[in-house]
Motif scaffolding. Structure first.
Motif, mmCIF file in Angstrom:
data_model
loop_
_atom_site.group_PDB
_atom_site.id
_atom_site.type_symbol
_atom_site.label_atom_id
_atom_site.label_comp_id
_atom_site.label_asym_id
_atom_site.label_seq_id
_atom_site.Cartn_x
_atom_site.Cartn_y
_atom_site.Cartn_z
ATOM 1 N N PRO A 146 0.817 -1.219 0.000
ATOM 2 C CA PRO A 146 0.000 0.000 0.000
ATOM 3 C C PRO A 146 0.849 1.267 0.000
ATOM 4 O O PRO A 146 1.909 1.324 0.624
ATOM 5 N N ILE A 147 0.365 2.277 -0.712
ATOM 6 C CA ILE A 147 0.942 3.625 -0.641
ATOM 7 C C ILE A 147 -0.216 4.576 -0.376
ATOM 8 O O ILE A 147 -1.168 4.631 -1.161
ATOM 9 N N ILE A 148 -0.137 5.305 0.739
ATOM 10 C CA ILE A 148 -1.179 6.276 1.074
ATOM 11 C C ILE A 148 -0.643 7.676 0.803
ATOM 12 O O ILE A 148 0.371 8.079 1.375
ATOM 13 N N ILE A 149 -1.318 8.387 -0.078
ATOM 14 C CA ILE A 149 -0.927 9.759 -0.408
ATOM 15 C C ILE A 149 -2.028 10.685 0.092
ATOM 16 O O ILE A 149 -3.135 10.685 -0.438
ATOM 17 N N GLU A 150 -1.720 11.431 1.151
ATOM 18 C CA GLU A 150 -2.672 12.424 1.659
ATOM 19 C C GLU A 150 -2.545 13.662 0.777
ATOM 20 O O GLU A 150 -1.565 14.405 0.864
ATOM 21 N N LEU A 151 -3.536 13.874 -0.069
ATOM 22 C CA LEU A 151 -3.399 14.853 -1.147
ATOM 23 C C LEU A 151 -3.208 16.281 -0.643
ATOM 24 O O LEU A 151 -2.625 17.110 -1.341
ATOM 25 N N ARG A 152 -3.692 16.574 0.565
ATOM 26 C CA ARG A 152 -3.508 17.938 1.077
ATOM 27 C C ARG A 152 -2.036 18.252 1.308
ATOM 28 O O ARG A 152 -1.642 19.416 1.380
ATOM 29 N N LYS A 153 -1.192 17.212 1.436
ATOM 30 C CA LYS A 153 0.241 17.415 1.688
ATOM 31 C C LYS A 153 1.055 17.559 0.400
ATOM 32 O O LYS A 153 2.243 17.870 0.438
#
Length: 658
Positions: A146-153
């Protein structure tokens, strides 16, 4: 290993050791065979194993922790609090469920069927919780990395590949970019783009473009995007859109029980809800996981239940400000370093929230937050507080912000919206102007939750500035449209539907000779490029609906659509159901082509009654969930509001004479 087994393992050997054991299994059974199979990795297999092992441990530890406003200073994991949520999609005709997937240990039933998933739903339905759960489960079951990309960052100027490479840069080691590219090409990952609605205004367009480019280049991986509804997302036509099913009563009760391990407080709350005569009102909270948790939080504080959303959030704030820390004894109340009282602190919060709303930002680095708090303190010259103390209170004593490294984030976007609405309605001297700005914005859907709060805070202004202009404009349009002689012989019910739906949408029908041609065109999207380039403020054509027929509806929502949604949610009695038959066109043959839905009497589809009826029925069949304004009800309410305004003016005139 299923979720229950992992929970038992954590209880037996502790979280850290359990994570190491789970990741070790994933490395042995999933990662190592991949690395050994491909020649690209033969020279550095052991090093890559070490990198991936450490990365997965970090990812697992972070995803496992549940940051919830219910618990202060008490570590809770997804194993403690998760109840299975369900994803569903609909047929686009009568909102019948086509697919429904319960996201539990059988989550692969959903993931296996769709490579690209878009989860769109309202605040607090559990979008980010699903991201955490799924990222953990794919490690538990050795399915994907898994790769989680928090788009606000993410910054629009940085390539997503470089952002992902940075995630694999550990304290004393990192995976080379070329190795990561090889794994991406092969499709070893499931990539989560979480929270598109939290992307700042200046980053939005660039980030969406970067996402699309990246997905095209690394198309063998699985992708999941989460967001509230945003117009921009309509360009993701190759993603299957899902919503999260509302909790049923038993699911809500199951969640409440988890908050105190089926203790006395949860039993008492459930009993109160079950026996409450206003149970129907409470259902608005109980269908939403976040609101259910807040219901428990406020009940825990003073065993009272608020029945309106506004009172509900007010109670949550009061509970947080006056909270007794359970970890330090029931008498311990967190001291406020700022020395502000509950009203002063709320006024300060409103200013901070309004700036966040204006910037469409929920997360700040420390210096940015310092600048904002300093600015807000200066605007309240009657208080005395230090910036550093306010920030400490925001993260500890009144924890409406969460600290993550050097970043500070609102605990939930809806709290920012609640306090921002408070600023607009109670603090600003430009309340009416701000109402109008939100309603006329090209992104009015972004302000829907704020307008909902504002409506309850200032119902008189809401009726004058939201309802009155909306229904008055509709009445004027209704009376001007379809007055040509050609329409005089058409059914009034058909004309009525046209007038209502054209008030909220720009519409075109694409008619094909066969369903197969329509489906092929829908999948290719090539014939829609010219249509999508036609912009008209916020109401441009941007969405395609295909429901296995000869027709597709291509439309754009106007601002009036979102105002309709808000007023329908507030139960304003100005709507009706379409009163037409949806059958009767089965044998009608019309030419293939694009048919604009409008009152232009020269249009070919408007000159023939059967064609006119066919187009109208096609729109109604496809456009599910649309609210239709009732002309007579709107006229009645318009007169009522005009009388309210007159009576208010009379009262104020009498006061002036004192």
């Amino acid at each position: 290993m299923d979720l229950k087994e992992v929970g038992i393992l954590i209880a037996q050997i502790g979280g850290t050791e359990a994570v190491k054991k789970i990741v070790g299994t994933a490395i042995e059974t999933h990662i190592k065979p991949i690395l050994q199979k491909h020649a690209d990795y033969k020279d550095n297999t052991i090093y890559l194993e070490e990198c991936l092992s450490e990365y997965l441990e970090n990812c697992y530890e972070k995803a496992m922790i549940m940051n919830t406003i219910v618990f202060r200073g008490v570590r809770k994991t997804i194993y403690d609090l998760y109840i299975p949520l369900s994803l569903n999609t609909h047929d686009g005709i009568r909102m019948n469920e086509i697919d429904k997937y319960i996201i539990n240990d059988s989550y692969l039933d959903c993931i296996s069927n769709y490579d690209k998933i878009l989860i769109v739903d309202t605040a607090g339905m559990g979008k980010s919780t699903l991201v955490k759960y799924l990222s953990i489960q794919v490690i538990n079951h050795n399915d994907y990395i898994p790769i989680i990309i928090e788009l606000r960052k993410v910054d629009k100027t940085k390539e997503l590949l470089d952002y992902i490479v940075d995630q694999f840069e550990l304290l004393d080691k990192k995976i080379d970019k070329i190795d990561l590219i090889n794994m991406l090409k092969r499709g070893d990952f499931i990539i989560f783009f979480d929270g598109y609605d939290e992307v700042t205004n200046e980053n939005r367009g660039g980030i969406l473009d970067n996402m699309q480019k990246f997905i095209r280049k690394a198309g063998n991986n699985k992708y999941i995007i989460t967001s509230r509804y945003e117009n921009d997302l309509s360009c993701l036509g190759d993603f299957q859109r899902f919503s999260i099913s509302p909790l049923d009563m038993e699911e809500a009760f199951s969640l409440i029980r988890k908050y105190d391990n089926d203790g006395e407080k949860s039993k008492k709350l459930i009993e109160r809800i079950t026996n409450d005569k206003q149970l129907e009102i409470l259902k608005e909270f109980l269908i939403n996981p976040m609101l259910t948790s807040l219901l428990y939080r406020t009940f825990e504080y003073k065993e009272e239940i608020a029945y309106k959303k506004l009172g509900f959030y007010s109670q949550v704030y009061e509970a947080l400000f006056n909270d007794h820390d359970k970890t330090k004894g029931s008498a311990y109340v967190h001291p406020k370093n700022s020395n502000l009282d509950i009203l002063e602190f709320e006024k300060l919060l409103r200013r901070i929230a309004f700036i966040s709303l204006k910037d469409n930002r929920v997360e700040y680095n420390r210096q940015n937050l310092v600048n904002i708090v300093e600015k807000c303190i200066k605007s309240m010259s009657w208080i005395s507080a230090y910036t550093i103390d306010v920030i400490d209170d925001l993260t500890h004593a009144v924890p409406l912000f969460q600290k993550d490294g050097n970043d500070y984030k609102w605990v939930h976007k809806s709290f920012m919206e609640y306090f921002a609405a408070g600023y607009i309605c109670y603090e600003s001297n430009k309340t009416e102007e701000l109402f109008r700005n939100m309603l006329n914005s090209n992104n009015v859907e972004r302000y829907k939750n704020v307008l909902d709060f504002c409506y309850d805070m200032k119902p008189n202004i809401a009726r004058q500035l939201i309802i009155y202009p909306h229904i008055n404009n509709f009445i004027n349009e209704y009376e001007k449209k379809y007055n040509s002689e050609v329409f005089s012989m058409y059914e009034s019910s058909m004309l009525d539907i046209r007038k209502s739906i054209e008030y909220t949408h720009n519409l075109q029908i694409l008619h094909y000779l066969t369903e197969e041609e329509a489906e092929n065109d829908f999948k290719s999207k090539k014939s829609f490029e010219k249509i999508f380039r036609t912009k008209n403020n916020s109401s441009f054509i941007n969405t395609i609906l295909f429901s296995h027929s000869n027709d597709m509806v291509v439309y754009g929502r106007k601002n009036e659509y979102f105002v309709n949604e808000l007023l329908s949610y507030k139960n304003i009695d100005i709507f009706k159901n379409p009163d037409i038959s949806l059958s009767g066109d089965e044998d009608l043959e019309i030419d293939e082509g694009v048919y604009v839905v409008s009152d232009d009497a020269l249009l070919k589809a408007n000159k023939d009654k059967r064609h006119f009826d066919y187009i109208t029925r096609a729109v109604v069949k496809h456009m599910t969930g649309v609210t239709y304004l009732d002309y007579n009800k709107c006229k009645l309410l318009k007169s009522k509001i005009e009388l309210e305004i007159k009576q208010t003016n009379d009262i104020e005139t009498e006061f002036e004479s004192l």
